[in-house]
Design an enzyme around this catalytic site. Structure first.
Site, PDB file in Angstrom:
ATOM      1  N   CYS B 132      21.214   3.337  52.664  1.00 40.71           N
ATOM      2  CA  CYS B 132      21.440   1.958  53.124  1.00 40.71           C
ATOM      3  C   CYS B 132      20.293   1.019  52.773  1.00 40.71           C
ATOM      4  O   CYS B 132      20.508  -0.086  52.270  1.00 40.71           O
ATOM      5  CB  CYS B 132      21.663   1.955  54.633  1.00 40.71           C
ATOM      6  SG  CYS B 132      20.486   2.965  55.570  1.00 40.71           S
ATOM      7  N   HIS B 252      19.687  -3.954  58.717  1.00 43.80           N
ATOM      8  CA  HIS B 252      18.327  -3.611  58.290  1.00 43.80           C
ATOM      9  C   HIS B 252      17.668  -4.855  57.693  1.00 43.80           C
ATOM     10  O   HIS B 252      18.282  -5.563  56.881  1.00 43.80           O
ATOM     11  CB  HIS B 252      18.363  -2.542  57.181  1.00 43.80           C
ATOM     12  CG  HIS B 252      18.757  -1.175  57.648  1.00 43.80           C
ATOM     13  ND1 HIS B 252      18.916  -0.829  58.970  1.00 43.80           N
ATOM     14  CD2 HIS B 252      18.993  -0.036  56.938  1.00 43.80           C
ATOM     15  CE1 HIS B 252      19.246   0.448  59.052  1.00 43.80           C
ATOM     16  NE2 HIS B 252      19.310   0.956  57.840  1.00 43.80           N
TER      17      HIS B 252
END
Lengths: 345, 345
Positions: B132, B252
């Site tokens: 990710c 994130h």
């Protein structure tokens, strides 16, 4: 400290987040105090603060507040320092200023005792306490600078809300409760109280601390860049900073990449850090030990771990530096400076 | 997509945090599905999941589950992929794998469509979906790589707990409530479920994601380093990463310093980013606009802001990159790859 001279101490901003810690430290460290004068804005005057079993009533800070004061610790914002510190100096006080008002003034020493304690004696009435995120970084890097030299630092910060004051702590905790209850966060304070746009800090990361400059960096980032050069006394150190607020109450964390001028051995680096004053090496990956904000909160030391040679540049190191931003990052660094002044006299 | 071929799709790990998002995206994107097969461990078999107004019953994933399947999307952990993907390939399915099992396998394409969509056709049955934190970084840097070249990246991450799965989300929210109530956090899951030491994530920052290697880096950090080189198809790109978990649920954030090979104009950089597929430029410091995890949550795009020339290196840029780690960082990147496969056939 028997037979030692006793000092008249003033704390300006006594009811703020840093002021509270300064008072607590003066008590804990048994600082040689004759009289403690607690000063604040008119709004907080009259508040009673316990100190060594007694209560001290907070008074409004005015230009006349500093008669007979030996050391005045300022942490009430840059405007208050600019308005009152010259009066304190004229009255004969040595000012230790936690704001950014005089930090970059060439006539004002900017001091982290572990780095440049010798600069204290060069003061002309005011000694500046550096920015919280700068202090813990330079205190950690100093032994490496002395041994290998430093050419460049690239730092990204993970800063606690307490760095923005007691109101920001309350704001973050209030928002957290609201969001956990399924409500809107209704941001009201952060990222910058005096600016119009507010962002949610609960369960978020805000890449803005203080105002933006035209170069795209924030004041906080420029402080890390400029103050590091001044404290280290080396304008050749290149520094890049990205400063970020995260939902932590106490303790700034920093991801630091540092290029050294000479070859190094990582184990020697760890030994230098472990032996450095005020630094605690917490670095045992096998046991999942590294510095954490929750562990650093309430401690005077700066904690460093995740020390590893960079894979792309053999002269570079990566590390993780954590310290309580209200203590070593503010109140403790200021009280440390006051202790050095007391010892000298 | 009228008259288009319809596909038999299998989702392995259908009840996990990423699997749920994959199913939601297949529905939202109106993916040309003939039959949807939802697979999981024996423990979750029997669960019914709504899909396009019907309910699909989750079945236990076994080596025999893939007869007739055209595309199998795996997100049930590396061990499950290693055990089952070869059977799926033998049955004729193309596997899109969200785990790290095959990412660094030289025979397996590692694909971020915005970067190397051409690699999809080189698959030998398995296409790997990158980590990710890598995906959002390379998707953002690709237009700069194409225009200027990239010599070095130094990244520090601010990663959401959802990257560690649904249990970690629950853990962080539970801990937050406990700490707000004045109780101990009692950490139980993070940083790494399978390791003995647990740390508080609520109101903290943990500089460990995944296990440590002997070189002092974590697996997560090494993924960012190695996967970036593979996806960009350029082993000469130097990457340094420090990966940190913070108390954010979705999204994130990354502080990225990047050295370009050629001179650049910052406004041209911003234009390149604004025009890049899948990238949204959110960069207006005067209006305090920059990417935030809370804004990126639930979105398919990657958001970039705080774009500024480095003050110490005129060939370097700093930026702040944010994306939903479960979407572009996992489920959406995988479904994007499936869409490319569907269009090709």
């Amino acid at each position: 400290m028997s037979n030692q001279k006793l000092f008249n101490i003033a704390v300006v901003g006594a009811t703020g987040a840093v002021g509270e810690q300064i008072i607590r430290l003066l008590e804990q460290r048994n600082f040689p105090i004759k009289e403690l004068k607690l000063l604040s804005s008119a709004r907080s005057a009259g508040v009673k603060i316990p100190f060594k079993g007694q209560e001290v009533t907070v008074q409004e800070a005015t230009p006349d507040s500093f008669e007979g004061v030996d050391i005045a610790l300022f942490s009430a914002g840059g405007d208050v320092t600019k308005a009152l510190a010259p009066h304190a100096v004229n009255a004969g006080a040595i000012c230790i200023d936690n704001t950014s008002a005089y930090r970059m003034d060439p006539d004002t020493p900017l001091v982290v005792p572990e780095v440049n304690v010798d600069k204290i004696n060069e003061h002309k009435g005011i000694i500046a306490n550096p920015n919280c995120s700068t202090i813990q970084m330079v205190a950690t890097l100093k032994p490496l600078y002395d041994r290998y030299g430093i050419s460049r630092i690239i730092v990204s910060t993970y800063q606690a809300v307490s760095g923005a004051g007691a109101k920001a702590i309350h704001e973050m905790l209030r928002q957290s409760k609201e969001v956990l209850a399924g409500n809107d966060a209704n941001p009201d304070i952060l990222p910058v109280g005096s600016l119009p746009v507010k962002h949610q800090i609960a369960f978020n990361a805000i890449p803005q601390i203080d105002k933006f400059l035209d170069n795209g960096f924030t004041n906080e980032e420029m402080k890390m860049i400029l103050e590091t050069k001044k404290i280290m006394g080396d304008e050749s150190i290149e520094v890049t900073a990205t400063c970020v607020r995260i939902p932590v109450v106490y303790g700034h964390s920093e991801s630091v990449y540092v290029e050294l001028k000479e070859d190094f051995d990582v184990e020697e680096v760890k030994t230098l850090l472990a032996d450095a004053p005020g630094i605690v090496l917490v670095d045992n990956p096998a046991e999942q030990q590294y510095p954490l904000a929750t562990d650093a909160a309430g401690k005077l030391e700066t904690f460093v771990g995740r020390v590893r040679r960079d894979l792309s540049n053999p002269k570079a190191l990566n590390m993780w530096i954590v310290s309580d931003n209200l203590l070593k990052g503010a109140a403790w660094n200021a009280v440390q400076i006051a202790e050095y002044i007391a010892i000298e006299q």
